[in-house]
Design a protein around this motif. Structure first.
Motif, PDB file in Angstrom:
ATOM      1  N   LEU A  87     155.318  80.945  41.219  1.00  0.00           N
ATOM      2  CA  LEU A  87     154.531  79.785  40.800  1.00  0.00           C
ATOM      3  C   LEU A  87     153.368  80.206  39.904  1.00  0.00           C
ATOM      4  N   ASP A  88     152.746  81.353  40.211  1.00  0.00           N
ATOM      5  CA  ASP A  88     151.659  81.855  39.361  1.00  0.00           C
ATOM      6  C   ASP A  88     152.164  82.157  37.955  1.00  0.00           C
ATOM      7  N   GLU A  89     153.362  82.747  37.878  1.00  0.00           N
ATOM      8  CA  GLU A  89     153.958  83.041  36.575  1.00  0.00           C
ATOM      9  C   GLU A  89     154.319  81.749  35.855  1.00  0.00           C
ATOM     10  N   LEU A  90     154.770  80.749  36.601  1.00  0.00           N
ATOM     11  CA  LEU A  90     155.080  79.449  35.997  1.00  0.00           C
ATOM     12  C   LEU A  90     153.833  78.827  35.380  1.00  0.00           C
ATOM     13  N   LYS A  91     152.690  78.969  36.047  1.00  0.00           N
ATOM     14  CA  LYS A  91     151.441  78.444  35.501  1.00  0.00           C
ATOM     15  C   LYS A  91     151.113  79.096  34.155  1.00  0.00           C
ATOM     16  N   ALA A  92     151.324  80.416  34.092  1.00  0.00           N
ATOM     17  CA  ALA A  92     151.078  81.126  32.832  1.00  0.00           C
ATOM     18  C   ALA A  92     152.040  80.652  31.756  1.00  0.00           C
ATOM     19  N   VAL A  93     153.309  80.480  32.122  1.00  0.00           N
ATOM     20  CA  VAL A  93     154.314  80.008  31.164  1.00  0.00           C
ATOM     21  C   VAL A  93     153.952  78.623  30.641  1.00  0.00           C
ATOM     22  N   MET A  94     153.473  77.741  31.515  1.00  0.00           N
ATOM     23  CA  MET A  94     153.085  76.396  31.092  1.00  0.00           C
ATOM     24  C   MET A  94     151.851  76.439  30.188  1.00  0.00           C
ATOM     25  N   LEU A  95     150.964  77.399  30.426  1.00  0.00           N
ATOM     26  CA  LEU A  95     149.817  77.567  29.526  1.00  0.00           C
ATOM     27  C   LEU A  95     150.297  77.965  28.138  1.00  0.00           C
ATOM     28  N   PHE A  96     151.290  78.857  28.068  1.00  0.00           N
ATOM     29  CA  PHE A  96     151.869  79.216  26.769  1.00  0.00           C
ATOM     30  C   PHE A  96     152.453  77.967  26.099  1.00  0.00           C
ATOM     31  N   HIS A  97     153.098  77.121  26.902  1.00  0.00           N
ATOM     32  CA  HIS A  97     153.693  75.886  26.382  1.00  0.00           C
ATOM     33  C   HIS A  97     152.626  75.003  25.752  1.00  0.00           C
ATOM     34  N   ILE A  98     151.508  74.827  26.435  1.00  0.00           N
ATOM     35  CA  ILE A  98     150.430  73.960  25.932  1.00  0.00           C
ATOM     36  C   ILE A  98     149.822  74.535  24.662  1.00  0.00           C
ATOM     37  N   VAL A  99     149.543  75.853  24.693  1.00  0.00           N
ATOM     38  CA  VAL A  99     148.965  76.513  23.520  1.00  0.00           C
ATOM     39  C   VAL A  99     149.888  76.361  22.315  1.00  0.00           C
ATOM     40  N   GLY A 100     151.186  76.562  22.536  1.00  0.00           N
ATOM     41  CA  GLY A 100     152.150  76.431  21.443  1.00  0.00           C
ATOM     42  C   GLY A 100     152.289  75.002  20.960  1.00  0.00           C
ATOM     43  N   PHE A 101     152.279  74.041  21.885  1.00  0.00           N
ATOM     44  CA  PHE A 101     152.459  72.644  21.503  1.00  0.00           C
ATOM     45  C   PHE A 101     151.283  72.148  20.661  1.00  0.00           C
ATOM     46  N   VAL A 102     150.075  72.525  21.031  1.00  0.00           N
ATOM     47  CA  VAL A 102     148.892  72.136  20.250  1.00  0.00           C
ATOM     48  C   VAL A 102     148.996  72.675  18.830  1.00  0.00           C
ATOM     49  N   LEU A 103     149.443  73.930  18.718  1.00  0.00           N
ATOM     50  CA  LEU A 103     149.622  74.529  17.398  1.00  0.00           C
ATOM     51  C   LEU A 103     150.679  73.779  16.603  1.00  0.00           C
ATOM     52  N   GLU A 104     151.770  73.384  17.276  1.00  0.00           N
ATOM     53  CA  GLU A 104     152.838  72.639  16.613  1.00  0.00           C
ATOM     54  C   GLU A 104     152.329  71.293  16.083  1.00  0.00           C
ATOM     55  N   VAL A 105     151.548  70.602  16.879  1.00  0.00           N
ATOM     56  CA  VAL A 105     151.007  69.301  16.457  1.00  0.00           C
ATOM     57  C   VAL A 105     150.182  69.460  15.186  1.00  0.00           C
ATOM     58  N   PHE A 106     149.368  70.500  15.143  1.00  0.00           N
ATOM     59  CA  PHE A 106     148.528  70.722  13.967  1.00  0.00           C
ATOM     60  C   PHE A 106     149.373  71.097  12.755  1.00  0.00           C
ATOM     61  N   LYS A 107     150.320  72.031  12.934  1.00  0.00           N
ATOM     62  CA  LYS A 107     151.098  72.538  11.812  1.00  0.00           C
ATOM     63  C   LYS A 107     152.026  71.483  11.208  1.00  0.00           C
ATOM     64  N   THR A 108     152.437  70.501  12.006  1.00  0.00           N
ATOM     65  CA  THR A 108     153.352  69.477  11.503  1.00  0.00           C
ATOM     66  C   THR A 108     152.633  68.189  11.108  1.00  0.00           C
ATOM     67  N   SER A 109     151.309  68.179  11.211  1.00  0.00           N
ATOM     68  CA  SER A 109     150.549  66.970  10.884  1.00  0.00           C
ATOM     69  C   SER A 109     150.681  66.636   9.406  1.00  0.00           C
ATOM     70  N   ALA A 110     150.368  65.410   9.060  1.00  0.00           N
ATOM     71  CA  ALA A 110     150.546  64.923   7.685  1.00  0.00           C
ATOM     72  C   ALA A 110     149.736  65.724   6.677  1.00  0.00           C
ATOM     73  N   ASN A 111     148.574  66.211   7.081  1.00  0.00           N
ATOM     74  CA  ASN A 111     147.706  66.950   6.159  1.00  0.00           C
ATOM     75  C   ASN A 111     148.157  68.385   5.933  1.00  0.00           C
ATOM     76  N   ILE A 112     148.906  68.939   6.884  1.00  0.00           N
ATOM     77  CA  ILE A 112     149.288  70.353   6.816  1.00  0.00           C
ATOM     78  C   ILE A 112     150.758  70.505   6.427  1.00  0.00           C
ATOM     79  N   GLN A 113     151.665  69.957   7.242  1.00  0.00           N
ATOM     80  CA  GLN A 113     153.106  69.968   6.992  1.00  0.00           C
ATOM     81  C   GLN A 113     153.650  71.379   6.696  1.00  0.00           C
TER      82      GLN A 113
END
Length: 282
Positions: A87-113
């Motif tokens: 479960l501790d490792e799962l928490k770390a994996v989910m943190l990676f997921h959040i960090v990556g998803f935030v980056l994805e939102v920014f990189k695919t935004s209309a201003n950046i694309q």
């Protein structure tokens, strides 16, 4: 489930072959190294296998991106249920997921694309399918699994505060280089100095081997870059220069992935059972 646990036990405590020297030892160690690498890539392998086999049209009435999201969650829950991940490792994996998803939102935004996800999905948030975060989580899952199977130890690791600051600079630069210039090579120079003496000790068979940690970062970044080429070829996402026809992902992305691996590695180090195997010189 039991077969995988039995495999892990055999990989961690392999039957010893007497009088193993020369090329025979090399072959045996190389075989076990490959087996442990493949086992460490369990989540990565299953997830990317689904990318290849799920048709572009999806399955039944479920769009492809949604199918991939369901598969990723299922694999992750199965790994925790089967005790291949804690479960501790799962928490770390989910943190990676959040960090990556935030980056994805920014990189695919209309201003950046920087890239785009062209297909429809019900699980798209801010034009980014939720499965995309698992591509970043897959890196963390690989590092966590490899740490256990190879019995990794890190010597001459820099003080945690410097590693954390460097990781923050890496992450921030992914955003700010669109506005203030790309400082990745300055950061990379700092990384070279910070980790110059750091070595990773690993056990492919029965003897410890070692290599520079920087080399490990570069190699992992290279294989992620290869996976990115395969993913764009199958149209999972596309860069602007791949809209009309596929072309190889620019080699500059290799450096970006290597830096991202460093950031993921730093987060992983803070897991309790992993932190015990990291040695910082006084």
């Amino acid at each position: 489930m039991h077969s995988l646990q039995s495999l892990d036990e055999k990989l961690l405590h392999p039957p010893l072959i007497p009088h193993l020297y020369g090329w025979k030892r090399f072959c045996v160690e190389f075989l076990f190294f490959g087996a442990k690498e493949a086992r460490s890539c369990l989540f990565v392998g299953l997830f990317f296998l689904s990318i290849f086999i799920v048709p572009k049209s999806g399955i039944w009435i479920i769009p492809r991106y949604d199918v991939l999201f369901i598969i990723a969650i299922t694999i992750q829950l199965w790994m925790v249920y089967s005790k291949l991940e804690t479960l501790d490792e799962l928490k770390a994996v989910m943190l990676f997921h959040i960090v990556g998803f935030v980056l994805e939102v920014f990189k695919t935004s209309a201003n950046i694309q920087s890239w785009s996800y062209p297909d429809f999905a019900y699980t798209k948030v801010l034009n980014v399918p939720l499965f995309s975060g698992f591509m970043y989580a897959a890196i963390g899952s690989y590092i966590i699994q490899a740490w256990r199977l190879f019995d990794l130890k890190i010597y001459h690791h820099p003080p945690y505060i410097f590693a954390v600051i460097t990781s923050l600079l890496i992450y921030i630069n992914f955003f700010t280089h669109h506005y203030f210039g790309d400082y990745r090579w300055y950061i990379a120079a700092g990384v070279l100095g910070l980790y110059a003496r750091t070595t990773v000790v690993f056990t492919p068979y029965d003897r410890e081997r070692k290599m520079p940690l920087l080399l490990a970062f570069i190699l992992i970044g290279f294989f992620i870059w290869l996976a990115e080429n395969i993913s764009t070829f199958f149209g999972i996402w596309k860069y602007p220069n791949q809209i009309t026809s596929w072309s190889m992902v620019h080699t500059g992305k290799w450096s970006s992935w290597a830096l991202l691996v460093i950031m993921t590695f730093t987060i992983t180090v803070f897991l309790k059972h992993i932190k015990k195997t990291v040695y910082i010189p006084r």
